[in-house]
Design an enzyme around this catalytic site. Structure first.
Site, PDB file in Angstrom:
ATOM      1  CE1 TYR B 132      -4.589   1.210   1.110  1.00 33.75           C
ATOM      2  CE2 TYR B 132      -3.235   2.840   1.792  1.00 33.75           C
ATOM      3  CZ  TYR B 132      -4.355   2.222   1.420  1.00 33.75           C
ATOM      4  OH  TYR B 132      -5.719   3.247   1.467  1.00 33.75           O
ATOM      5  CE  LYS B 160      -4.680   2.246  -2.320  1.00 33.10           C
ATOM      6  NZ  LYS B 160      -3.474   3.518  -2.051  1.00 33.10           N
TER       7      LYS B 160
END
Lengths: 294, 294
Positions: B132, B160
């Site tokens: 993340y 991501k």
């Protein structure tokens, strides 16, 4: 009068249990050196990594060891406002002299959000608060205007600013002094720029190096107190190799290595922060020896 | 195939208790819209502000409502490595499809520290992890090299990334694709730049807007899937006024206001984050109405 606030590490086990014996030993050296205050559970004391109960245990031991001879300031910052309120209430009940409140953030905060956060913690705890301005960890930058607004609130009594570069610190002190209310304490952190900040009128040195080497910091501040800027600068220049290590590896990581070298505790920083590499520790040892610090 | 992962807010009371009824309602709309996955307890889901038990309660309800029809990814980030391990173990035991792991920091972290953190959480939890990468909140910047190293580890399956500006996204995708192992999933967040990232070959849109307006996001991604770049860009341009609000007020704050306007929940963000001002809420209402979103 210029003051030293010494910020020790908080020795803890890998699971986050504070080593009270080691912490007491660190605090005892600060009391012996007659520092003006202890900044327990600051950034160097890894407060955000410790649970509320561990922060309580650490504070109780530090207050006991300080025995009323040295005031204890304590980090009460937390991501949530309600948690920071509880920590500040704990600190007040335990007998801390003041709370160090940093605007710990994940979602970036606006000025109004930080203002409300500080106002709420001050109001609901009754603990005098020092604004802990540490953009390197919180990623929030206080404007002079915001510090000025906060200084008008009951219970917000001081600010610990990162010391700006020597060429701009006089303007920084003057600017802030013109904005905050009278009797509001202006202090500085960032050891390598702190001496110039004190010479320019900063009242407190919030010092990492004093957390392990309080006598060194007190000698330096004594020169400032006596108006001997040359001597203060000479002592500061002598410490330049240590400041270089602080800037390269962070003062927190260097202090853990130093405490180990001094035989004060064998603790490591809380993971994910790793201890320094063997090579970096060797550099720390060499520098501390050259400076007669170990 | 291009996928939408929808990131809802986590409605909670001022004391941090998750409103399970409201959360179930939000998740139900995502299941109905057939999003490809749900990104529960992302940054928009304010995961770092919620206690472990509350994160468990939220995950249990979301998994129950998703009923196996839609995989649930869940934020397992924490400041301490041991805490992130526990959260990832909780998530695996509950049945989450993967964990979203951000390098939450206070003391700034080195690349090696982040690598060890991720390796430990992957190894000790057995939960597949999505890196993340959210420098706006964590203040850690992943180099392509670090993502490449992490992609070699068992259990680290996706990233991501914040979508770069449209003119540089093709290079970003190509560069990362050349570094990570095969079958490693490359996805993007940052709604306003996401469409170009998908057109350039990004596989997943980690989408805040999809958390409340899943049909809008699915329509846009359908155009990408059908290779209709013009239509995807037209739909994206139509949403520009919403992206402007996201950039001005943060997507998190706008989503709380929107959920309230839609009658889905009356929750406010966790303090110190404040709800939008009345004037900002009026702008949000006006924009959502103009876009036929409410």
């Amino acid at each position: 009068m210029t003051a030293v606030s010494a910020f020790p590490i908080t020795p803890a086990s890998p699971d986050g249990t504070v080593d009270l014996v080691a912490l007491r030993r660190l605090v005892a050296t600060l009391v012996t050196a007659k520092v003006d205050s202890i900044g327990l559970l600051g950034s160097t004391g890894s407060y955000p990594y410790l649970a509320r109960t561990e922060r309580q245990r650490a504070l109780d031991v530090a207050l006991d060891e300080a025995g009323g001879a040295v005031p204890v300031l304590v980090g009460v910052g937390a991501l949530r406002t309600d948690e920071a309120v509880r920590l500040a209430q704990d600190a007040r009940a335990a007998g801390a002299a003041a709370g160090l409140l940093a605007p710990v953030s994940y979602t970036p905060l606006t000025d109004d959000e930080v203002f409300e956060h500080f106002a709420t913690v001050a109001r609901e705890s009754g603990l005098p608060l020092c604004i802990y301005d540490n953009p390197g960890t919180t990623h929030f930058t206080f404007s002079p205007e915001l510090i000025g607004r906060l200084s008008q609130l009951d219970g917000i009594v001081a600010v610990k600013c990162p010391a700006p570069a020597p060429e701009s610190v006089a303007g920084h002190v003057r600017n802030l002094r013109g904005i905050v209310r009278d009797a509001f304490s202006l202090g500085y952190s960032g050891d390598w720029n702190a001496v110039e900040a004190l010479l320019a009128g900063g009242e407190v040195w919030y010092s990492v190096v004093a957390g392990l080497f309080p006598a060194t910091a007190m000698t330096l501040v004594d020169a400032v107190r006596q108006g001997d800027a040359d001597e203060a600068r000479r002592l500061n220049t002598r410490l330049a190799p240590l400041w270089t290590l602080f800037k390269s590896f962070s003062s927190l990581r260097v202090m853990y290595a130093a405490a180990d070298l001094m035989g004060l505790c064998r603790a490591e920083p809380p993971r994910p922060i790793l201890p320094l590499s063997i090579e970096a520790k060797r550099q720390v040892a060499e520098t501390l020896r050259e400076l007669d610090l170990i």
